[in-house]
Motif scaffolding. Structure first.
Motif, short mmCIF file in Angstrom:
data_model
loop_
_atom_site.label_atom_id
_atom_site.label_comp_id
_atom_site.label_asym_id
_atom_site.label_seq_id
_atom_site.Cartn_x
_atom_site.Cartn_y
_atom_site.Cartn_z
N PHE A 199 14.83 33.76 36.19
CA PHE A 199 15.15 35.05 36.41
C PHE A 199 15.96 35.39 37.68
CE2 PHE A 199 11.35 34.51 33.58
CZ PHE A 199 11.58 35.65 32.71
N GLU A 200 16.56 36.41 37.84
CA GLU A 200 17.22 36.93 38.95
C GLU A 200 16.68 38.40 39.07
OE1 GLU A 200 21.37 36.33 39.33
OE2 GLU A 200 20.88 33.92 39.50
N LYS A 201 15.91 38.70 40.14
CA LYS A 201 15.47 40.20 40.20
C LYS A 201 14.82 40.81 38.72
CE LYS A 201 16.89 41.45 44.33
NZ LYS A 201 16.31 41.81 45.45
N GLU A 202 14.10 39.91 38.28
CA GLU A 202 13.36 40.38 36.95
C GLU A 202 14.29 40.31 35.55
OE1 GLU A 202 10.24 40.91 36.50
OE2 GLU A 202 9.67 40.88 38.61
N GLU A 203 15.68 40.01 35.97
CA GLU A 203 16.38 39.78 34.85
C GLU A 203 16.36 38.30 34.23
OE1 GLU A 203 21.05 40.70 33.55
OE2 GLU A 203 20.50 41.19 35.26
N ARG A 204 16.48 38.04 33.17
CA ARG A 204 16.51 36.72 32.60
C ARG A 204 18.05 36.12 32.54
NH1 ARG A 204 14.76 35.04 26.52
NH2 ARG A 204 16.19 36.65 26.29
N MET B 78 12.18 38.88 26.51
CA MET B 78 10.81 38.22 27.05
C MET B 78 10.96 38.63 28.51
SD MET B 78 10.44 34.01 27.96
CE MET B 78 8.93 33.73 28.89
N LYS B 79 9.65 39.25 28.81
CA LYS B 79 9.62 39.82 29.97
C LYS B 79 8.67 38.62 30.95
CE LYS B 79 7.74 43.78 32.57
NZ LYS B 79 8.96 43.80 33.63
N LYS B 80 8.81 38.43 32.22
CA LYS B 80 8.07 37.54 33.12
C LYS B 80 7.00 37.96 33.34
CE LYS B 80 9.65 36.86 37.03
NZ LYS B 80 8.57 37.38 37.89
N ASN B 81 5.81 37.32 33.06
CA ASN B 81 4.55 37.63 33.52
C ASN B 81 4.48 37.65 34.97
OD1 ASN B 81 3.21 37.79 30.99
ND2 ASN B 81 2.98 35.66 30.94
N THR B 82 3.71 38.72 35.60
CA THR B 82 3.49 38.72 36.88
C THR B 82 2.62 37.69 37.42
OG1 THR B 82 3.82 41.26 36.64
CG2 THR B 82 3.31 40.62 38.94
N ILE B 83 3.00 36.59 37.67
CA ILE B 83 2.07 35.56 38.06
C ILE B 83 1.73 35.45 39.40
CG2 ILE B 83 1.82 32.90 37.96
CD1 ILE B 83 3.66 33.19 35.69
N LEU B 84 2.68 35.92 40.34
CA LEU B 84 2.28 35.92 41.77
C LEU B 84 1.67 37.02 42.17
CD1 LEU B 84 6.03 34.90 42.87
CD2 LEU B 84 4.13 33.30 42.57
N LEU B 85 1.19 37.79 41.74
CA LEU B 85 0.55 38.92 42.22
C LEU B 85 -0.71 38.51 43.08
CD1 LEU B 85 0.09 41.73 39.56
CD2 LEU B 85 1.49 41.73 41.62
#
Length: 233
Positions: free
Chosen positions: A151-156, A1-8
């Motif tokens: 997530f930490e640094k994009e890692e779940r 599962m990859k985190k969506n880039t919600i904060l852009l």
């Protein structure tokens, strides 16, 4: 599962410089446009206690953004900035220091529920907690449970599956440790399983749940990768 880039959208501008200080007009991508083509607009920033208050508005006149900048002509934000939906509800907050994201950055769903809570350092995301609520449409189907993913640094690194109450029935997965913990309706620990390097259950108790509502379905017991017995609830 990859985190969506919600904060852009929280990073939309930090160092833009304007030749003149006056009302600015922008399109949907925040590119400068003529007044008749605007989607957003920004009046001249006002001086407030040694800083400058930037306020952006939707074409309708509803507030879209507000934050204090160290410069009248640059988006050098300092302190908390806020973002708003056109319905008037807050859609996000973030902390800037000297024009750089440093601190909490949060986004919200239209109904006010927290969507993502991130920690930023020098403009880079350190950790992020993403919230998915029961009934949310994912790939055309509503989810049957609530979900929190860390997530930490994009890692779940952690995931919690629950049903409305974080202290009640739930499953907690710890990806770095290769284990999962299972809790019952009263919040008491029902079991813990350790996985092998390939993600297969190795030692301990694995609990399986039914959903909507969430309830215990089976308990499975493992020793050295071999299933000993399955207990149906």
């Amino acid at each position: 599962m990859k985190k969506n880039t919600i904060l852009l959208f929280l990073l939309f501008a930090v160092t833009n410089t304007f030749a003149q200080v006056k009302t600015q007009y922008f399109d949907e991508d925040w590119n400068p446009v003529a007044k008749e083509d605007m989607v957003y607009y920004r009046p001249e920033p006002k001086a407030v206690n040694g800083k400058y208050l930037f306020k952006d508005y939707y074409k309708s006149g509803k507030l879209q953004f507000e934050g204090l900048s160290l410069s009248k002509t640059e988006e050098k934000f300092d302190g908390e900035v806020k973002y708003f939906g056109e319905n008037g509800k807050i859609s996000g907050t973030s902390i800037f220091k000297n024009g750089v994201l440093n601190g909490s950055a949060k986004t919200y769903f239209e109904d006010g529920r927290l969507r993502q809570d991130a920690l930023m350092k020098d403009g880079e995301e350190q950790t992020a907690t993403v919230y998915t609520y029961k009934g949310t449409e994912i790939e055309g189907s509503p989810t049957l449970y609530d979900l929190i993913t860390v997530f930490e640094k994009e890692e779940r690194v952690k995931q919690i599956i629950y049903d409305g109450n974080l202290k009640g029935i739930r499953q907690e997965d710890y990806f770095h440790e290769g284990k999962a913990k299972y809790f019952g309706p009263d919040g008491k620990l029902l079991g813990e399983i350790i996985f092998d390097l390939y993600g297969n259950p190795n030692n301990g108790t694995m609990v399986e749940y039914d959903f909507n509502p969430m309830k215990v379905s089976h308990k499975r017991f493992f020793a050295d990768g071999k299933e000993q017995v399955m207990e149906q609830i």
